[in-house]
Design an enzyme around this catalytic site. Structure first.
Site, PDB file in Angstrom:
ATOM      1  N   CYS A 117       0.867  -1.178   0.000  1.00 58.01           N
ATOM      2  CA  CYS A 117       0.000   0.000   0.000  1.00 58.01           C
ATOM      3  C   CYS A 117       0.901   1.225   0.000  1.00 58.01           C
ATOM      4  CB  CYS A 117      -0.924  -0.013   1.222  1.00 58.01           C
ATOM      5  SG  CYS A 117      -2.296   1.176   1.110  1.00 58.01           S
ATOM      6  N   CYS A 119      -0.116   4.240   2.007  1.00 56.36           N
ATOM      7  CA  CYS A 119      -0.488   5.191   3.054  1.00 56.36           C
ATOM      8  C   CYS A 119       0.678   5.527   3.983  1.00 56.36           C
ATOM      9  CB  CYS A 119      -1.693   4.689   3.837  1.00 56.36           C
ATOM     10  SG  CYS A 119      -1.457   3.094   4.649  1.00 56.36           S
ATOM     11  N   CYS A 127      -3.828   6.197   0.228  1.00 56.34           N
ATOM     12  CA  CYS A 127      -3.305   4.904  -0.239  1.00 56.34           C
ATOM     13  C   CYS A 127      -2.923   4.885  -1.717  1.00 56.34           C
ATOM     14  CB  CYS A 127      -4.325   3.812   0.061  1.00 56.34           C
ATOM     15  SG  CYS A 127      -4.667   3.643   1.824  1.00 56.34           S
ATOM     16  N   LYS A 194     -12.065  -4.929   3.001  1.00 55.58           N
ATOM     17  CA  LYS A 194     -11.472  -4.084   4.045  1.00 55.58           C
ATOM     18  C   LYS A 194     -12.382  -2.885   4.275  1.00 55.58           C
ATOM     19  CE  LYS A 194      -7.271  -1.428   5.091  1.00 55.58           C
ATOM     20  NZ  LYS A 194      -5.951  -1.008   4.569  1.00 55.58           N
ATOM     21  N   ARG A 204      -2.447   3.470  13.107  1.00 58.41           N
ATOM     22  CA  ARG A 204      -1.964   4.696  12.487  1.00 58.41           C
ATOM     23  C   ARG A 204      -0.926   5.383  13.355  1.00 58.41           C
ATOM     24  NH1 ARG A 204      -7.971   6.185  10.066  1.00 58.41           N
ATOM     25  NH2 ARG A 204      -7.927   4.503   8.516  1.00 58.41           N
ATOM     26  N   ARG A 216     -10.750   7.646   4.444  1.00 54.67           N
ATOM     27  CA  ARG A 216     -10.555   6.672   3.372  1.00 54.67           C
ATOM     28  C   ARG A 216     -11.863   6.016   2.941  1.00 54.67           C
ATOM     29  NH1 ARG A 216      -5.313   4.742   6.687  1.00 54.67           N
ATOM     30  NH2 ARG A 216      -3.890   6.324   5.876  1.00 54.67           N
ATOM     31  N   GLU A 232     -16.884  -7.867  -3.175  1.00 53.52           N
ATOM     32  CA  GLU A 232     -15.480  -7.428  -3.243  1.00 53.52           C
ATOM     33  C   GLU A 232     -14.534  -8.628  -3.224  1.00 53.52           C
ATOM     34  OE1 GLU A 232     -13.810  -4.658  -3.561  1.00 53.52           O
ATOM     35  OE2 GLU A 232     -15.033  -2.958  -2.923  1.00 53.52           O
ATOM     36  N   LYS A 247     -11.010  -7.609   6.921  1.00 51.45           N
ATOM     37  CA  LYS A 247     -10.380  -6.710   7.889  1.00 51.45           C
ATOM     38  C   LYS A 247     -11.320  -5.550   8.186  1.00 51.45           C
ATOM     39  CE  LYS A 247      -6.363  -3.703   8.575  1.00 51.45           C
ATOM     40  NZ  LYS A 247      -5.163  -3.088   7.984  1.00 51.45           N
ATOM     41  N   SER A 273      -5.515  -3.417  15.195  1.00 57.43           N
ATOM     42  CA  SER A 273      -4.905  -2.728  16.328  1.00 57.43           C
ATOM     43  C   SER A 273      -5.905  -2.318  17.392  1.00 57.43           C
ATOM     44  CB  SER A 273      -4.150  -1.497  15.824  1.00 57.43           C
ATOM     45  OG  SER A 273      -5.032  -0.601  15.152  1.00 57.43           O
ATOM     46  N   TYR A 312      -1.548  -9.268  16.534  1.00 58.74           N
ATOM     47  CA  TYR A 312      -0.510  -8.803  17.449  1.00 58.74           C
ATOM     48  C   TYR A 312      -0.454  -9.683  18.696  1.00 58.74           C
ATOM     49  CZ  TYR A 312      -1.279  -4.832  14.380  1.00 58.74           C
ATOM     50  OH  TYR A 312      -1.439  -4.043  13.265  1.00 58.74           O
TER      51      TYR A 312
END
Length: 323
Positions: A117, A119, A127, A194, A204, A216, A232, A247, A273, A312
């Site tokens: 990407c 971004c 992006c 997404k 971010r 976005r 999609e 996502k 996140s 994570y």
């Protein structure tokens, strides 16, 4: 006569025998954030346990991951210089290309995925290349740049490309670029569904990728749309994606199941996140049993239909699974 389901739950061995969904360390991809310099390992305040790292520290981190049985990582880059087109992302000396080369040299068996990407690399935080009239990303110019970026990552030694920008036609463009450069065997894992989600906030911070204006929503999906979400992912399969992705994950279990039922391709989810940070803050406040809630959440993604979980929590979960 009523059914006695509890007969199958009383004995713990029988409970284990009849467990339908299983979580394994092999399910995980661990995100890592690379920046230039040496000896840098800076924790992100909004994501305890997550760090921006210099490449030498990422190489060391891979030793830790391998000892835990985690053999897959996904790389994100934080360049020193950002510009309007994200030039660092299309440079063979850029932060991701350098990181891939050094990780693969030190750990050739590590499966290295690269997020594709712009971004993190643009000075405006969007992006791709901006259309100055519409003040959104110019889809088709960005497709050409994505193909260039994919080839740079492939030449550096990436094992899989993961485009995340939600540009229309991105899989076709990337697949064409890779095939033309001789990388027809390199798989593509598409961020195929997404959403324009509020759950991305802490990411971010760590990736330094907040848009300098607007948001976005003109290219990421409306969280309210279910049928479009399926369409999609189905379209990306038609364009040649090898693996699909939903996502975020936690608020979109229905979409994970919908996509699972509409494709035979492997399906990934990104445990993002904000989802991670919520559990960390709840644990700090003492209101949850962190380990149990974390493992229940990850198991829920598998039950909904995920084959792969980008998370994570991977290191913590691997420790618990190894006990």
């Amino acid at each position: 006569m009523f059914a006695r389901f509890r007969r199958k739950r009383i004995n713990p061995v029988l409970r284990d025998l009849l467990q339908e969904t299983h979580l394994s360390v092999n399910d995980f991809i661990y995100p890592l954030f690379a920046r230039s310099g040496e000896g840098i390992r800076e924790e992100v305040a909004s994501m305890p346990g997550v760090y921006q790292m210099s490449i030498d520290e990422i190489v060391k981190e891979c030793d830790v991951l391998k000892r835990l049985g985690i053999m897959s990582i996904i790389l994100f880059g934080i360049p020193d210089v950002k510009d309007s087109v994200g030039s660092d992302a299309m440079c063979e000396h850029g932060i991701i290309a350098q990181t891939v080369r050094e990780v693969k040299a030190a750990h050739p068996e590590m499966f290295v995925v690269t997020d594709l990407c712009f971004c993190e690399y643009t000075d405006h935080g969007h992006c791709g290349v901006l259309d100055p009239v519409l003040e959104t990303v110019d889809n088709d110019i960005t497709l050409d740049n994505l193909a260039k970026q994919a080839v740079i990552h492939a030449k550096a030694g990436a094992d899989m490309i993961a485009p995340s920008g939600m540009m229309d036609g991105m899989i076709q463009a990337i697949r064409g670029g890779l095939d033309s450069a001789g990388f027809e065997n390199l798989p593509v894992m598409s961020y195929s569904t997404k959403f324009a989600s509020a759950y991305y906030g802490p990411f971010r911070d760590v990736a330094e990728s907040s848009p300098s204006f607007g948001d976005r929503r003109s290219y990421q999906m409306n969280p309210a749309n279910r049928r479009e979400a399926i369409a999609e992912s189905v379209e990306d399969e038609l364009e040649g994606a090898d693996i699909l992705m939903v996502k975020p994950a936690l608020a979109y279990m229905d979409i994970i199941r919908d996509v699972r039922e509409n494709t035979a391709l492997p399906l990934a989810v990104y445990n993002v996140s904000g989802e991670y940070a919520m559990l960390k803050m709840a644990a700090k406040a003492g209101v949850i049993d962190y380990d149990r809630v974390m493992m229940e959440t990850l198991l829920g993604f598998k039950r909904a239909g995920a084959d792969i979980i980008i998370t994570y929590h991977a290191k913590e979960a691997a420790i618990l699974l190894g006990k």
